[in-house]
Write an enzyme that holds these catalytic residues in place. Structure first.
Site, mmCIF file in Angstrom:
data_model
loop_
_atom_site.group_PDB
_atom_site.id
_atom_site.type_symbol
_atom_site.label_atom_id
_atom_site.label_comp_id
_atom_site.label_asym_id
_atom_site.label_seq_id
_atom_site.Cartn_x
_atom_site.Cartn_y
_atom_site.Cartn_z
ATOM 1 N N LYS A 253 -12.302 -20.871 -7.199
ATOM 2 C CA LYS A 253 -13.129 -20.522 -8.360
ATOM 3 C C LYS A 253 -12.260 -20.217 -9.575
ATOM 4 O O LYS A 253 -12.502 -20.725 -10.682
ATOM 5 C CB LYS A 253 -14.001 -19.310 -8.024
ATOM 6 C CG LYS A 253 -14.900 -18.873 -9.173
ATOM 7 C CD LYS A 253 -15.301 -17.423 -9.057
ATOM 8 C CE LYS A 253 -14.162 -16.513 -9.471
ATOM 9 N NZ LYS A 253 -14.562 -15.089 -9.577
ATOM 10 N N CYS A 323 -32.038 -12.821 -12.945
ATOM 11 C CA CYS A 323 -32.000 -13.043 -11.494
ATOM 12 C C CYS A 323 -30.975 -12.097 -10.874
ATOM 13 O O CYS A 323 -29.915 -12.506 -10.409
ATOM 14 C CB CYS A 323 -31.663 -14.501 -11.181
ATOM 15 S SG CYS A 323 -32.048 -15.003 -9.494
ATOM 16 N N CYS A 330 -38.513 -11.404 -11.460
ATOM 17 C CA CYS A 330 -39.244 -12.680 -11.371
ATOM 18 C C CYS A 330 -40.450 -12.713 -12.294
ATOM 19 O O CYS A 330 -40.898 -13.797 -12.699
ATOM 20 C CB CYS A 330 -39.693 -12.923 -9.929
ATOM 21 S SG CYS A 330 -38.340 -13.038 -8.733
ATOM 22 N N CYS A 333 -39.331 -14.248 -15.531
ATOM 23 C CA CYS A 333 -38.574 -15.499 -15.411
ATOM 24 C C CYS A 333 -39.498 -16.682 -15.650
ATOM 25 O O CYS A 333 -40.629 -16.735 -15.136
ATOM 26 C CB CYS A 333 -37.923 -15.592 -14.033
ATOM 27 S SG CYS A 333 -36.958 -17.098 -13.786
ATOM 28 N N CYS A 339 -39.766 -21.736 -8.598
ATOM 29 C CA CYS A 339 -38.683 -21.207 -7.755
ATOM 30 C C CYS A 339 -39.231 -20.873 -6.376
ATOM 31 O O CYS A 339 -40.216 -20.127 -6.249
ATOM 32 C CB CYS A 339 -38.075 -19.968 -8.397
ATOM 33 S SG CYS A 339 -36.773 -19.202 -7.400
#
Length: 406
Positions: A253, A323, A330, A333, A339
């Site tokens: 990463k 998130c 949620c 969102c 989702c």
């Protein structure tokens, strides 16, 4: 006077039905000898038997000759090719009896297109990505103001800037961006170069980067990486993922993010805990993954390469604001209808904001009620049950003296 034997020998007919009178190629040496014997002794019975044997042999040989020329290959016209018979195609030796391998060729269908392997991708990922861009349009997440792109000194030389980017990425592991930015600010004031880091003792370096996560281990990694950069790369960082992952404390990463920020090259997707969590929640992976490295490989199989640079910045800020790891929001969102994980971990109502030190209502309720219950139980016991402890003799004498004096 002609002999009947000569008449019989001159009118011998082969199996093909043609006379042998005009064919000189098929006459054998044995037939010539028999003719000489007939001239010497035409009435000999032995000559008749020999002539019959030779007739049979010549009949057998002439049967394999072509029928069109009466068994004589010399009568073929000029320019023609002698056709092969069955006897010509017979194997000559035991080695030629082996079977030859046949090459099978199939006709190519020009009108049929080749079948291509299906390329998997999430059904609504473009719509979901558009909503995430809309929710991230404010650019007010911690990663936008305190990420690795904001932690280096813009006025420093190029190789020093790249080194500071690498150090900020090493410190950001398991650490919030606010803490990483504060540690990098102290390091830059101290002098965040390869030479200064090597000249600083571990205790002083630990105080500079505290309280980043695992700061003791990161002190060792930063010192070892600085020594390796000075020895092998002249104080600069490697310009490849293979070279970066060789450094102590640097993983895939960090390597891909360093290539993107420091060298401005897209080598892969930088996947941290936010990208790993959100990709699994949105169903952007064909199969659920267990760690960020598996998520990186799965995303790179279907996500277009032109989005690899943007996806880390988008999902990290989205994970910091909406998130969330615990109790995701949620209800606010835009992807809550598409989702697959929407409203499964999100609370029905957003809890009220309170100071982290203030006790919760349930704990205060317990603190108030428990002492009252304990005192009530003690009062009931004292009323029903007498004291069972015996009184000492001295105490009884004192009580008696008091009563007498009064």
């Amino acid at each position: 006077m002609t002999s009947p034997y000569f008449m019989q020998s001159s009118s011998v007919v082969t199996r093909s039905g043609n006379q042998r009178a005009g064919c000189t190629h098929a006459a054998s040496l044995g037939s010539k000898l028999t003719n000489r014997r007939r001239n010497a002794d035409p009435v000999s019975s032995v000559a008749v038997k020999v002539e019959e044997e030779e007739a049979r042999i010549s009949e057998h040989r002439s049967s394999s000759a072509p029928l069109s020329t009466g068994g004589c290959p010399e009568l073929l016209p000029l320019g023609t090719v002698h056709p092969k018979t069955e006897t010509d195609t017979l194997p000559l030796s035991s080695h030629s009896r082996r079977r030859r391998q046949l090459k099978v060729e199939y006709d190519k269908d020009e009108g049929v297109a080749p079948v291509k392997a299906e390329h998997w991708e999430p059904p609504d990922w473009r719509k979901q990505l558009g909503f995430i861009r809309e929710m991230r349009s404010g650019r007010d997440a911690p990663v936008d103001n305190m990420g690795a792109e904001k932690c280096y000194d813009t006025e420093a030389p190029a190789h020093v800037r790249r080194f500071q980017v690498l150090v900020s990425l090493m410190l950001s592991s398991q650490t919030k961006d606010q803490v990483t930015a504060a540690a990098m600010q102290k390091l830059r004031a101290h002098g965040c170069t390869v030479e200064n880091i090597l000249a600083t003792d571990d205790e002083t370096l630990g105080k500079l980067i505290y309280p980043v996560g695992f700061w003791r281990n990161k002190v060792k990694y930063v010192k070892l990486t600085s020594a390796m950069l000075q020895k092998e790369f002249g104080g600069d960082i490697p310009d490849s993922v293979e070279g970066l992952v060789r450094l102590p404390g640097v993983g895939p990463k960090m390597a891909h993010l360093a290539m993107n920020i420091a060298w401005d090259q897209v080598s892969g997707i930088g996947v941290d805990t936010h990208v790993h969590r959100i990709s699994n929640r949105l169903g952007w992976l064909e199969k659920p993954t267990k760690n960020p490295e598996e998520t990186r490989k799965a995303l790179q199989e279907w996500l277009p390469r032109e989005l690899w640079r943007e996806i880390n910045w988008l999902l990290v800020g989205f994970g910091q604001q909406v998130c969330l790891p615990v109790n995701p929001l949620c209800s606010v969102c835009l992807n809550q209808h598409s989702c697959p994980s929407a409203h499964k971990n999100s609370p029905t109502k957003r809890p009220k904001a309170r100071s982290p030190r203030s006790p919760s209502p349930t704990s205060s309720f317990k603190r108030k009620t428990e002492p009252e219950l304990e005192s009530a139980v003690k009062d009931e016991r004292t009323k029903k049950e007498p004291l069972s402890t015996p009184v000492s003799p001295t105490l009884q004498r004192r009580r008696l003296k008091g009563k007498v004096n009064h």
